[in-house]
Motif scaffolding. Structure first.
Motif, short mmCIF file in Angstrom:
data_model
loop_
_atom_site.label_atom_id
_atom_site.label_comp_id
_atom_site.label_asym_id
_atom_site.label_seq_id
_atom_site.Cartn_x
_atom_site.Cartn_y
_atom_site.Cartn_z
N LEU A 202 0.82 -1.21 0.00
CA LEU A 202 0.00 0.00 0.00
C LEU A 202 0.86 1.26 0.00
CD1 LEU A 202 -2.84 -1.06 2.45
CD2 LEU A 202 -2.95 -0.86 -0.03
N MET A 203 1.93 1.26 0.76
CA MET A 203 2.79 2.44 0.79
C MET A 203 3.46 2.66 -0.57
SD MET A 203 2.16 3.60 3.73
CE MET A 203 3.38 4.91 3.86
N ARG A 204 3.84 1.58 -1.23
CA ARG A 204 4.42 1.72 -2.58
C ARG A 204 3.38 2.24 -3.57
NH1 ARG A 204 6.74 -3.32 -1.28
NH2 ARG A 204 5.15 -4.39 -2.54
N ALA A 205 2.10 1.92 -3.35
CA ALA A 205 1.03 2.34 -4.25
C ALA A 205 0.64 3.79 -4.06
CB ALA A 205 -0.19 1.44 -4.06
N GLY A 206 1.17 4.44 -3.02
CA GLY A 206 0.88 5.85 -2.82
C GLY A 206 0.01 6.17 -1.62
N PHE A 207 -0.32 5.19 -0.80
CA PHE A 207 -1.10 5.46 0.40
C PHE A 207 -0.23 6.25 1.40
CE2 PHE A 207 -3.90 2.56 -1.52
CZ PHE A 207 -5.12 2.58 -0.87
N ARG A 208 -0.88 7.12 2.16
CA ARG A 208 -0.17 7.97 3.12
C ARG A 208 0.23 7.20 4.36
NH1 ARG A 208 -2.34 11.36 7.16
NH2 ARG A 208 -4.43 11.27 6.26
N SER A 209 -0.66 6.36 4.87
CA SER A 209 -0.37 5.56 6.06
C SER A 209 -1.36 4.41 6.13
CB SER A 209 -0.45 6.41 7.33
OG SER A 209 -1.76 6.91 7.52
N VAL A 210 -1.01 3.42 6.92
CA VAL A 210 -1.86 2.24 7.12
C VAL A 210 -2.19 2.13 8.60
CG1 VAL A 210 -2.06 -0.26 6.88
CG2 VAL A 210 -0.82 1.06 5.15
N ASP A 211 -3.47 2.14 8.93
CA ASP A 211 -3.87 1.99 10.33
C ASP A 211 -3.71 0.54 10.78
OD1 ASP A 211 -4.40 4.65 10.60
OD2 ASP A 211 -6.58 4.46 10.50
N TYR A 212 -4.18 -0.39 9.98
CA TYR A 212 -4.03 -1.81 10.34
C TYR A 212 -4.33 -2.70 9.14
CZ TYR A 212 -9.15 -1.67 10.77
OH TYR A 212 -10.48 -1.49 10.52
N ALA B 232 -7.45 -0.95 6.99
CA ALA B 232 -7.82 0.47 6.95
C ALA B 232 -6.57 1.26 6.64
CB ALA B 232 -8.42 0.91 8.28
N ALA B 233 -6.68 2.17 5.68
CA ALA B 233 -5.51 2.94 5.27
C ALA B 233 -5.94 4.29 4.73
CB ALA B 233 -4.72 2.17 4.20
N TRP B 234 -5.02 5.25 4.78
CA TRP B 234 -5.28 6.62 4.35
C TRP B 234 -4.68 6.85 2.97
CZ3 TRP B 234 -8.11 10.32 6.84
CH2 TRP B 234 -8.48 10.05 8.17
N LEU B 235 -5.50 7.37 2.08
CA LEU B 235 -5.06 7.79 0.76
C LEU B 235 -5.36 9.27 0.66
CD1 LEU B 235 -3.85 6.84 -1.90
CD2 LEU B 235 -6.14 6.23 -2.68
N GLY B 236 -4.33 10.10 0.79
CA GLY B 236 -4.57 11.53 0.92
C GLY B 236 -5.34 11.81 2.20
N ARG B 237 -6.45 12.53 2.09
CA ARG B 237 -7.26 12.84 3.27
C ARG B 237 -8.41 11.86 3.46
NH1 ARG B 237 -11.98 16.11 2.38
NH2 ARG B 237 -12.40 16.44 0.16
N THR B 238 -8.44 10.81 2.64
CA THR B 238 -9.56 9.86 2.67
C THR B 238 -9.13 8.55 3.32
OG1 THR B 238 -10.38 10.80 0.61
CG2 THR B 238 -11.30 8.68 1.29
N ARG B 239 -9.91 8.11 4.29
CA ARG B 239 -9.63 6.85 4.96
C ARG B 239 -10.49 5.76 4.33
NH1 ARG B 239 -11.15 3.84 9.71
NH2 ARG B 239 -9.35 3.10 10.89
N LEU B 240 -9.84 4.74 3.80
CA LEU B 240 -10.53 3.63 3.15
C LEU B 240 -10.47 2.40 4.04
CD1 LEU B 240 -9.10 3.95 -0.49
CD2 LEU B 240 -11.22 4.93 0.43
N ILE B 241 -11.56 1.65 4.08
CA ILE B 241 -11.59 0.39 4.79
C ILE B 241 -12.08 -0.70 3.84
CG2 ILE B 241 -11.98 1.47 7.04
CD1 ILE B 241 -14.91 0.50 6.83
N ASP B 242 -11.68 -1.93 4.13
CA ASP B 242 -12.13 -3.06 3.32
C ASP B 242 -11.86 -4.34 4.11
OD1 ASP B 242 -13.20 -4.52 1.22
OD2 ASP B 242 -11.84 -3.69 -0.29
#
Length: 298
Positions: free
Chosen positions: A244-254, A282-292
């Motif tokens: 995820l970090m390589r894909a451009g996500f800002r941070s990963v919560d878990y 759950a991870a942050w992409l810019g200011r958006t938090r995505l979950i799956d």
């Protein structure tokens, strides 16, 4: 005098709309007196095809279907996006009308939380894991509003999306513990072509972020295959976070492997046992938090 049911008709919208508990329960009583069952889909609006799939599942399991549109202030912490959460009532009503929803409940905050209201619902333990660590207020607000909506609607069945898997399990536990006579049904996650789980908050994604967003499901899917073959959960989670970090996500919560019923974390240093588990992320992409999340079977 009882509120009359107000039905809003346009050339595009023929779904009944009520805004008070009195009017809602007047209609529900009439349906149940006629021997009909009621299915319920609670939402915060800004509907997409994932929501509509839940309405369709409710229609499969009940004679009448009610959807609520209510942005619940109790599940937003200070500084979160309550004020900017997308609200598009007319578009939502048109979608629900086309889907064959029978009635839409559009309560005000005062209708759900009467003046002086001090009672909350807490599903302990399960609400403090995973997303509950990062949003400690969230599931207490969800349980409270869903309990109140259940009392207003009095449905026979209610449908919640599996995308919000922790929420689904918490609602199931609340219904069991409090004895609500409601059958809780999980609806399959609807995805875009690149695997991104549909969510109202996807509207926040900039164009370049949207192109990267499918990496979350891709990482979970690859991790699920590795886990099913006996890889260690700790190693798999680290690999998924790095992807995820390589894909451009800002941070990963878990990225967490859990028991599918209790949500308890499974050991990170031992292969998952035989049977089913759930992998959540759950991870942050810019200011958006995505979950799956995704089911894992070994």
């Amino acid at each position: 005098m009882r509120d009359r049911i107000k039905v809003k008709f346009t050339t595009e919208n023929t779904v009944a709309v009520v805004r008070t508990r009195v009017a809602l329960q007047q209609q529900v009583r009439a349906w149940k007196a006629a021997g009909e069952t009621v299915g319920f889909v609670p939402t915060m609006g800004a509907l997409h095809s994932g929501h509509i799939s839940l309405v369709e599942k409710a229609k499969e399991n009940a004679g009448r279907t009610i959807t609520s549109l209510f942005v619940n202030p109790a599940q937003f912490a200070p500084g979160e996006d309550f004020g900017t959460y997308p609200r598009q009532e007319d578009d939502d009503l048109a979608l629900l009308s086309a889907a064959g929803c029978d009635l839409v409940y559009l309560p005000t905050v005062a209708e759900i939380y009467p003046d002086g209201s001090v009672t909350d619902v807490r599903v302990n333990a399960m609400s403090d894991l995973l997303d509950g660590i990062y949003r400690p207020h969230f599931f207490y607000g969800v349980a409270t509003v869903v309990a109140r909506l259940f009392l207003h609607v009095q449905p026979d069945t209610a449908v919640f999306g599996e995308k919000d898997y922790q929420q689904l399990q918490i609602i199931r536990r609340m219904v069991r513990d409090l004895g609500f006579p409601i059958n809780i049904i999980g609806g399959e996650t609807k995805r875009d072509g690149d695997g991104l789980a549909q969510s109202s908050r996807n509207l926040y994604l900039a164009a370049d972020e949207r192109r990267a967003a499918g990496a979350l499901f891709a990482a979970l899917h690859r991790a699920s295959v590795r886990l099913s073959l006996g890889a260690l959960p700790g190693d798999v989670s680290a690999e998924a976070e790095a992807h995820l970090m390589r894909a451009g996500f800002r941070s990963v919560d878990y990225i967490a492997l859990v028991d599918p019923g209790t949500l308890a974390l499974l050991p990170a240093d031992a292969p998952m046992p035989g049977g089913a588990a759930r992998l959540l992320g759950a991870a942050w992409l810019g200011r958006t938090r995505l979950i799956d999340n995704i089911s894992v079977t070994r």
